[in-house]
Scaffold this motif. Structure first.
Motif, mmCIF file in Angstrom:
data_model
loop_
_atom_site.group_PDB
_atom_site.id
_atom_site.type_symbol
_atom_site.label_atom_id
_atom_site.label_comp_id
_atom_site.label_asym_id
_atom_site.label_seq_id
_atom_site.Cartn_x
_atom_site.Cartn_y
_atom_site.Cartn_z
ATOM 1 N N ARG A 107 -0.054 12.513 8.654
ATOM 2 C CA ARG A 107 -1.424 12.071 8.847
ATOM 3 C C ARG A 107 -2.360 13.284 8.905
ATOM 4 O O ARG A 107 -2.095 14.250 9.607
ATOM 5 C CB ARG A 107 -1.552 11.262 10.138
ATOM 6 C CG ARG A 107 -2.928 10.634 10.338
ATOM 7 C CD ARG A 107 -2.993 9.821 11.630
ATOM 8 N NE ARG A 107 -4.271 9.144 11.751
ATOM 9 C CZ ARG A 107 -5.382 9.722 12.245
ATOM 10 N NH1 ARG A 107 -5.336 10.983 12.669
ATOM 11 N NH2 ARG A 107 -6.518 9.047 12.320
ATOM 12 N N GLU A 109 -6.708 14.354 9.010
ATOM 13 C CA GLU A 109 -8.059 13.859 9.232
ATOM 14 C C GLU A 109 -9.043 14.610 8.354
ATOM 15 O O GLU A 109 -8.860 15.795 8.044
ATOM 16 C CB GLU A 109 -8.457 14.007 10.704
ATOM 17 C CG GLU A 109 -7.731 13.045 11.627
ATOM 18 C CD GLU A 109 -8.321 12.990 13.020
ATOM 19 O OE1 GLU A 109 -9.176 13.858 13.350
ATOM 20 O OE2 GLU A 109 -7.940 12.083 13.781
ATOM 21 N N GLU A 115 -9.283 9.210 8.922
ATOM 22 C CA GLU A 115 -8.023 9.346 8.203
ATOM 23 C C GLU A 115 -8.344 9.746 6.764
ATOM 24 O O GLU A 115 -9.151 9.126 6.091
ATOM 25 C CB GLU A 115 -7.247 8.028 8.255
ATOM 26 C CG GLU A 115 -5.786 8.142 7.844
ATOM 27 C CD GLU A 115 -5.596 8.132 6.343
ATOM 28 O OE1 GLU A 115 -4.846 8.988 5.833
ATOM 29 O OE2 GLU A 115 -6.217 7.267 5.682
ATOM 30 N N ASP A 159 -6.427 -1.009 13.327
ATOM 31 C CA ASP A 159 -5.963 0.384 13.292
ATOM 32 C C ASP A 159 -6.156 0.945 11.891
ATOM 33 O O ASP A 159 -5.224 1.428 11.255
ATOM 34 C CB ASP A 159 -4.495 0.475 13.720
ATOM 35 C CG ASP A 159 -4.018 1.915 13.910
ATOM 36 O OD1 ASP A 159 -4.868 2.801 14.125
ATOM 37 O OD2 ASP A 159 -2.807 2.147 13.826
ATOM 38 N N GLU A 163 -3.990 5.474 13.602
ATOM 39 C CA GLU A 163 -3.764 6.378 14.726
ATOM 40 C C GLU A 163 -2.543 5.975 15.542
ATOM 41 O O GLU A 163 -1.869 6.814 16.136
ATOM 42 C CB GLU A 163 -5.008 6.413 15.620
ATOM 43 C CG GLU A 163 -6.222 7.022 14.933
ATOM 44 C CD GLU A 163 -7.483 6.908 15.757
ATOM 45 O OE1 GLU A 163 -8.060 7.957 16.098
ATOM 46 O OE2 GLU A 163 -7.900 5.770 16.060
ATOM 47 N N ARG A 164 -2.249 4.691 15.552
ATOM 48 C CA ARG A 164 -1.115 4.206 16.356
ATOM 49 C C ARG A 164 0.183 4.165 15.565
ATOM 50 O O ARG A 164 1.267 4.291 16.138
ATOM 51 C CB ARG A 164 -1.422 2.811 16.920
ATOM 52 C CG ARG A 164 -2.562 2.803 17.918
ATOM 53 C CD ARG A 164 -2.603 1.510 18.715
ATOM 54 N NE ARG A 164 -2.825 0.340 17.883
ATOM 55 C CZ ARG A 164 -4.029 -0.106 17.546
ATOM 56 N NH1 ARG A 164 -5.121 0.543 17.946
ATOM 57 N NH2 ARG A 164 -4.173 -1.183 16.813
ATOM 58 N N TRP A 166 1.316 5.775 11.958
ATOM 59 C CA TRP A 166 1.082 6.439 10.674
ATOM 60 C C TRP A 166 2.148 6.070 9.657
ATOM 61 O O TRP A 166 3.346 6.070 9.938
ATOM 62 C CB TRP A 166 1.071 7.954 10.846
ATOM 63 C CG TRP A 166 1.193 8.663 9.515
ATOM 64 C CD1 TRP A 166 2.285 9.302 9.016
ATOM 65 C CD2 TRP A 166 0.199 8.725 8.497
ATOM 66 N NE1 TRP A 166 2.026 9.785 7.757
ATOM 67 C CE2 TRP A 166 0.755 9.437 7.407
ATOM 68 C CE3 TRP A 166 -1.111 8.255 8.403
ATOM 69 C CZ2 TRP A 166 0.053 9.696 6.248
ATOM 70 C CZ3 TRP A 166 -1.807 8.502 7.238
ATOM 71 C CH2 TRP A 166 -1.239 9.218 6.176
#
Length: 282
Positions: A107, A109, A115, A159, A163-164, A166
């Motif tokens: 992941r 950013e 994301e 989501d 974030e919870r 990936w």
């Protein structure tokens, strides 16, 4: 608003291609340049951009090409790209939203804390399409072509930024589904203006830099370019809008793309994340 009745030849058209310095975008740039189009070429590497301009000028003997530098990991860069096009061009016949990244292994950013795949593969197309829509309408008949994928997955609105949980495949596939949802939404909004909006899966696993490190190529870049160029130039598609093509055939995208409630939720999210409103046209 009554759309114009005739489509100008490619040699009289101005086309913006995002992600033009590699793979499919580069091949499309060469094809359209050979047909006489005026090209606005986007990339994020100045050297590659200048190399592409030199190639096109040498092969065509013409100077109808410009290069725009923008990093799609920055919403500011995306917005400034749209602003420069609006400031320096009095017409735009085609917007090809081609830039994208593939399946990421970890992941990441964006510069805006979003994301990365969702921003580069979807939000960039949203911002450019919405900001440039008025210019496209003034230039009509005009087209938006979204280079998507057969890899699609419903967006998890609880989501979206993963974030919870990936998953690189989910990130890529939901961004591509979002792009097709945008296609359907914009086609409805721009109906009657002379601007068409379509998406396509150009080919499977072309040997581009986003593919070769993870998958074995199955198609050629030439095949994908040919299918994309058809959506850009084919007069037979002048009145076709809101469609998803698998290569050269109309196909059915993921169900969420046709769900008005899901599209409205995505539109609201996109406006909130980017500060760019859906075009008030139609």
């Amino acid at each position: 608003m009554t759309p114009p009745s005739s489509v100008p030849p490619v040699s009289e058209q101005t086309v913006l291609i995002t992600g033009a310095t590699d793979g499919l975008g580069r091949a499309l740039a060469h094809e359209l340049a050979a047909q006489g189009a005026t090209l606005i070429l986007h990339g994020r590497n100045p050297r590659k951009g200048q190399d592409l301009l030199r190639e096109l000028r040498e092969r065509t003997g013409a100077d109808r090409f410009s290069y725009e530098l923008a990093d799609f990991s920055s919403l500011k860069d995306i917005g400034e790209l749209a602003g420069r096009v609006l400031d320096t061009h009095d017409r735009l016949d085609v917007l090809v939203n081609n830039a994208g990244i593939g399946v990421e292994l970890a992941r990441q950013e964006s510069q805006d804390g979003l994301e990365l795949t969702f921003q580069v593969d979807y939000l960039a197309a949203y911002v450019l399409s919405c900001r440039l829509a008025p210019l496209l309408v003034r230039s009509a008949p005009a087209r938006i072509v979204n280079v998507s994928s057969a890899g699609q997955a419903p967006i998890d609105f609880d989501d979206v930024m993963l974030e919870r949980g990936w998953d690189g495949v989910q990130a890529y596939c939901q961004a591509k589904l979002a792009q097709i949802s945008l296609t359907v939404d914009l086609a409805e909004q721009l109906a009657g203006t002379g601007v068409t909006v379509n998406a396509l899966h150009p080919a499977s696993y072309m040997p581009t830099k986003m593919v070769v490190n993870l998958f074995s190529p199955q198609s050629t870049v030439e095949e994908g370019m040919r299918h994309t160029a058809r959506l850009v130039t084919d007069p037979a598609l002048a009145q076709v809008s809101g469609e998803y093509f698998n290569r050269d055939s109309r196909a059915r995208a993921g169900a969420q793309a046709y769900d008005p409630a899901a599209r409205a939720r995505l539109r609201e999210l996109s406006e909130s994340l980017t500060g760019v409103s859906f075009p008030a046209l139609g």
